[in-house]
Design a protein around this motif. Structure first.
Motif, PDB file in Angstrom:
ATOM      1  N   GLU A 112      -7.586  -9.131  -6.005  1.00 44.70           N
ATOM      2  CA  GLU A 112      -7.836  -7.685  -6.049  1.00 44.70           C
ATOM      3  C   GLU A 112      -6.539  -6.897  -5.913  1.00 44.70           C
ATOM      4  OE1 GLU A 112     -10.459  -4.282  -3.645  1.00 44.70           O
ATOM      5  OE2 GLU A 112     -10.656  -6.421  -3.144  1.00 44.70           O
ATOM      6  N   LEU A 113      -5.671  -7.361  -5.042  1.00 49.48           N
ATOM      7  CA  LEU A 113      -4.383  -6.694  -4.846  1.00 49.48           C
ATOM      8  C   LEU A 113      -3.548  -6.748  -6.113  1.00 49.48           C
ATOM      9  CD1 LEU A 113      -2.304  -5.379  -2.906  1.00 49.48           C
ATOM     10  CD2 LEU A 113      -1.531  -7.702  -2.358  1.00 49.48           C
ATOM     11  N   VAL A 114      -3.479  -7.927  -6.743  1.00 52.53           N
ATOM     12  CA  VAL A 114      -2.680  -8.091  -7.955  1.00 52.53           C
ATOM     13  C   VAL A 114      -3.220  -7.213  -9.078  1.00 52.53           C
ATOM     14  CG1 VAL A 114      -1.990  -9.719  -9.749  1.00 52.53           C
ATOM     15  CG2 VAL A 114      -1.904 -10.404  -7.346  1.00 52.53           C
ATOM     16  N   GLU A 115      -4.529  -7.140  -9.205  1.00 54.24           N
ATOM     17  CA  GLU A 115      -5.136  -6.298 -10.240  1.00 54.24           C
ATOM     18  C   GLU A 115      -4.779  -4.829 -10.018  1.00 54.24           C
ATOM     19  OE1 GLU A 115      -9.285  -7.074 -10.219  1.00 54.24           O
ATOM     20  OE2 GLU A 115      -9.132  -8.983 -11.297  1.00 54.24           O
ATOM     21  N   HIS A 116      -4.794  -4.435  -8.757  1.00 49.47           N
ATOM     22  CA  HIS A 116      -4.454  -3.050  -8.430  1.00 49.47           C
ATOM     23  C   HIS A 116      -3.008  -2.744  -8.818  1.00 49.47           C
ATOM     24  CE1 HIS A 116      -4.814   0.799  -6.694  1.00 49.47           C
ATOM     25  NE2 HIS A 116      -4.335   0.539  -5.470  1.00 49.47           N
TER      26      HIS A 116
ATOM     27  N   SER B 297       0.828  -1.205   0.000  1.00 53.75           N
ATOM     28  CA  SER B 297       0.000   0.000   0.000  1.00 53.75           C
ATOM     29  C   SER B 297       0.863   1.256   0.000  1.00 53.75           C
ATOM     30  CB  SER B 297      -0.928  -0.006   1.221  1.00 53.75           C
ATOM     31  OG  SER B 297      -1.672   1.195   1.293  1.00 53.75           O
ATOM     32  N   LEU B 298       1.930   1.240   0.783  1.00 51.38           N
ATOM     33  CA  LEU B 298       2.817   2.399   0.861  1.00 51.38           C
ATOM     34  C   LEU B 298       3.627   2.562  -0.423  1.00 51.38           C
ATOM     35  CD1 LEU B 298       3.972   1.912   4.542  1.00 51.38           C
ATOM     36  CD2 LEU B 298       2.735   3.901   3.659  1.00 51.38           C
ATOM     37  N   TYR B 299       4.065   1.451  -1.006  1.00 48.90           N
ATOM     38  CA  TYR B 299       4.805   1.539  -2.270  1.00 48.90           C
ATOM     39  C   TYR B 299       3.933   2.151  -3.369  1.00 48.90           C
ATOM     40  CZ  TYR B 299       8.478  -1.468  -0.312  1.00 48.90           C
ATOM     41  OH  TYR B 299       9.496  -1.981   0.457  1.00 48.90           O
ATOM     42  N   LEU B 300       2.691   1.720  -3.423  1.00 47.46           N
ATOM     43  CA  LEU B 300       1.781   2.266  -4.430  1.00 47.46           C
ATOM     44  C   LEU B 300       1.500   3.740  -4.173  1.00 47.46           C
ATOM     45  CD1 LEU B 300      -0.741  -0.706  -4.789  1.00 47.46           C
ATOM     46  CD2 LEU B 300       1.068  -0.027  -6.386  1.00 47.46           C
ATOM     47  N   LYS B 301       1.381   4.089  -2.895  1.00 45.81           N
ATOM     48  CA  LYS B 301       1.150   5.491  -2.547  1.00 45.81           C
ATOM     49  C   LYS B 301       2.338   6.343  -2.940  1.00 45.81           C
ATOM     50  CE  LYS B 301      -0.170   8.460   1.339  1.00 45.81           C
ATOM     51  NZ  LYS B 301      -0.455   8.511   2.802  1.00 45.81           N
ATOM     52  N   ALA B 302       3.533   5.767  -2.851  1.00 41.59           N
ATOM     53  CA  ALA B 302       4.753   6.488  -3.217  1.00 41.59           C
ATOM     54  C   ALA B 302       4.988   6.497  -4.722  1.00 41.59           C
ATOM     55  CB  ALA B 302       5.959   5.859  -2.519  1.00 41.59           C
ATOM     56  N   GLY B 303       4.104   5.852  -5.482  1.00 41.61           N
ATOM     57  CA  GLY B 303       4.288   5.796  -6.935  1.00 41.61           C
ATOM     58  C   GLY B 303       5.360   4.836  -7.363  1.00 41.61           C
ATOM     59  N   LEU B 304       5.492   3.727  -6.615  1.00 39.37           N
ATOM     60  CA  LEU B 304       6.526   2.728  -6.905  1.00 39.37           C
ATOM     61  C   LEU B 304       5.890   1.351  -7.117  1.00 39.37           C
ATOM     62  CD1 LEU B 304       9.017   3.887  -4.134  1.00 39.37           C
ATOM     63  CD2 LEU B 304       9.276   4.267  -6.589  1.00 39.37           C
ATOM     64  N   PRO B 305       5.090   1.206  -8.173  1.00 35.67           N
ATOM     65  CA  PRO B 305       4.434  -0.092  -8.391  1.00 35.67           C
ATOM     66  C   PRO B 305       5.415  -1.221  -8.660  1.00 35.67           C
ATOM     67  CG  PRO B 305       4.171   1.327 -10.316  1.00 35.67           C
ATOM     68  CD  PRO B 305       4.751   2.180  -9.231  1.00 35.67           C
ATOM     69  N   ALA B 306       6.602  -0.912  -9.198  1.00 38.51           N
ATOM     70  CA  ALA B 306       7.582  -1.960  -9.466  1.00 38.51           C
ATOM     71  C   ALA B 306       8.048  -2.608  -8.163  1.00 38.51           C
ATOM     72  CB  ALA B 306       8.772  -1.385 -10.223  1.00 38.51           C
ATOM     73  N   LYS B 307       8.194  -1.811  -7.115  1.00 43.28           N
ATOM     74  CA  LYS B 307       8.588  -2.363  -5.819  1.00 43.28           C
ATOM     75  C   LYS B 307       7.474  -3.227  -5.246  1.00 43.28           C
ATOM     76  CE  LYS B 307      12.166  -0.320  -3.213  1.00 43.28           C
ATOM     77  NZ  LYS B 307      12.570   0.323  -1.960  1.00 43.28           N
ATOM     78  N   ALA B 308       6.231  -2.773  -5.438  1.00 44.03           N
ATOM     79  CA  ALA B 308       5.097  -3.561  -4.975  1.00 44.03           C
ATOM     80  C   ALA B 308       5.037  -4.893  -5.714  1.00 44.03           C
ATOM     81  CB  ALA B 308       3.803  -2.774  -5.172  1.00 44.03           C
ATOM     82  N   ALA B 309       5.295  -4.866  -7.026  1.00 40.90           N
ATOM     83  CA  ALA B 309       5.270  -6.096  -7.815  1.00 40.90           C
ATOM     84  C   ALA B 309       6.379  -7.047  -7.371  1.00 40.90           C
ATOM     85  CB  ALA B 309       5.426  -5.752  -9.299  1.00 40.90           C
ATOM     86  N   ARG B 310       7.554  -6.493  -7.114  1.00 41.00           N
ATOM     87  CA  ARG B 310       8.660  -7.339  -6.647  1.00 41.00           C
ATOM     88  C   ARG B 310       8.291  -8.071  -5.367  1.00 41.00           C
ATOM     89  NH1 ARG B 310      11.443  -6.866  -2.577  1.00 41.00           N
ATOM     90  NH2 ARG B 310      10.853  -4.700  -2.232  1.00 41.00           N
TER      91      ARG B 310
END
Length: 431
Positions: free
Chosen positions: A277-281, A251-264
């Motif tokens: 739902e999380l993966v789709e987001h 959630s914090l990575y996405l808020k920071a605009g870092l979807p690549a970190k969230a995906a990792r």
């Protein structure tokens, strides 16, 4: 080494002041620790010696038949003498009588360094004040108050007190040494307080963990709150990840605009991959950020090859796209190889491109490309001749033969006649 065309050089007796001559210039270094700070006089003759006595120092210069004396700044010379003698009080007294110039500034810096090394902290404080370094002067003033109080209460040198030694280490930015000094005295709170004051929360928490401090969880919460207050969502996400809270970290990575970190993070944890739902987001954020290859990795991981292939193609990740297509969509391989070749042409990787056209079995594309911008690549490099022959040998002769004259004419325009006279090209061109 520090002066070209040097015809004379000599130390001023009883000091570290250096005098030298460079053609028509008399050069004086009042502080040899700062060789770039040099005082220069224009002279019309040659230096013949130094004379020191009666409270003054003179450089004797023979100008024609007359000897002229150039007087040096005795205050600056006395400073050097005092430094050599280790008399820092005397050196300070001399500097206080001088105006602030580049030379005197260099001397204040030298004195501050030597005073700190000798733990003459009051002199070091005076130096930092003279240099306008207010923060250091204030810090040393507080340190001196601690040392003076310890000296009054217990006698001896207050500079040996652990708090003073730790603060001097902090002044040098050697925080690990300061931490060690605190912990040697079991002053855990002081070590933690030092790091908190510096906002070095990681080190503070590490000390608390090592010592089993009861305020550990409170510290973590305070650190997290400080990160959020200062809008450091990425670092807050890393903190949550280190503590095992993957959902909060994502959630914090996405808020920071870092979807690549969230995906990792998602790719490394099966329980997070199961959260549709999380993966789709995350994939939506990746696609929005045009991180197509990473989105394709995620789609492939959740067994959605169609979406994965689309993302790989959009991201020009053709190697992954072809590997996936060979397993899931064999009929797409030819199109992907052709698209890969087109992409390499755009990137000016000409020889690599033709190999992919060959893989796609687009013989007419590879040969006939000379007629359009898509495939003109192979006509720009004579090193591709072997590839031409490869095409000629591996594709239908009737299809390829109509392009032989065009290839031959191209090499003729480059005056590469040996290539033009190739049996393959010559034979077909004559027809």
């Amino acid at each position: 080494m520090i002066l070209n065309f040097c015809s004379y050089v000599q130390w001023v007796p009883g000091s570290d002041v250096l005098v030298a001559q460079n053609r028509n210039s008399l050069c004086v270094w009042y502080n040899i620790e700062a060789p770039e700070r040099v005082t220069m006089f224009t002279i019309r003759g040659d230096v013949i010696g130094l004379e020191r006595g009666g409270g003054k120092t003179e450089v004797m210069v023979m100008e024609g038949v007359t000897t002229v004396a150039y007087t040096l700044d005795e205050g600056l010379i006395e400073f050097g003498t005092a430094i050599d003698d280790g008399n820092y009080i005397r050196a300070t007294a001399f500097l206080e009588t001088l105006e602030m110039t580049p030379e005197t500034e260099a001397m204040w810096k030298t004195l501050s360094k030597l005073a700190l090394e000798a733990r003459q902290l009051h002199i070091a404080e005076r130096c930092f004040s003279a240099l306008g370094q207010v923060a250091k002067a204030r810090f040393l003033h507080e340190t001196n108050e601690i040392a003076d109080q310890v000296s009054r209460e217990y006698g001896g040198e207050g500079t040996d007190f652990y708090q003073v030694r730790a603060r001097l280490a902090m002044l040098e930015k050697n925080y690990k040494l300061a931490e060690m000094i605190f912990l040697e005295q079991n002053a855990v709170e002081e070590a933690m307080g030092m790091y908190q004051e510096l906002h070095r929360w990681d080190e503070c928490i590490a000390v608390a963990e090592a010592k089993g401090h009861p305020a550990l969880e409170k510290l973590r919460r305070s650190y997290y709150q400080w990160l959020m207050d200062t809008q450091q969502e990425e670092r807050a996400g890393e903190l949550q990840e280190s503590q095992g809270d993957g959902l909060a970290a994502i959630s914090l990575y996405l808020k920071a605009g870092l979807p690549a970190k969230a995906a990792r993070l998602v790719l490394t944890r099966e329980e997070l991959l199961a959260n549709t739902e999380l993966v789709e987001h995350i994939t939506a954020a990746l696609i929005k950020g045009e991180l197509y290859e990473r989105a394709g990795d995620l789609f492939e991981k959740i067994h959605n090859p169609q979406k994965a292939l689309e993302c790989y193609r959009k991201g020009n990740a053709f190697m992954k796209a072809v590997e996936l297509a060979r397993l899931a969509f064999p009929v797409e391989v030819v199109k992907l190889e052709e698209a890969w070749g087109d992409h390499l042409v755009q990137q000016k990787q000409l020889d690599a491109a033709i190999n992919h056209y060959i893989e796609a079995r687009y013989g007419s594309m590879g040969i006939g490309a000379s007629k359009d911008t898509k495939g003109s690549f192979y006509l720009h490099s004579s090193s591709s001749f072997i590839l031409h022959i490869y095409i000629f040998l591996n594709f239908d002769r009737n299809t390829a033969s109509k392009y032989y004259p065009l290839v031959a004419q191209h090499y003729a325009s480059l005056q590469e006649y040996e290539v033009r006279k190739s049996p393959f090209l010559q034979h077909e061109a004559m027809q």
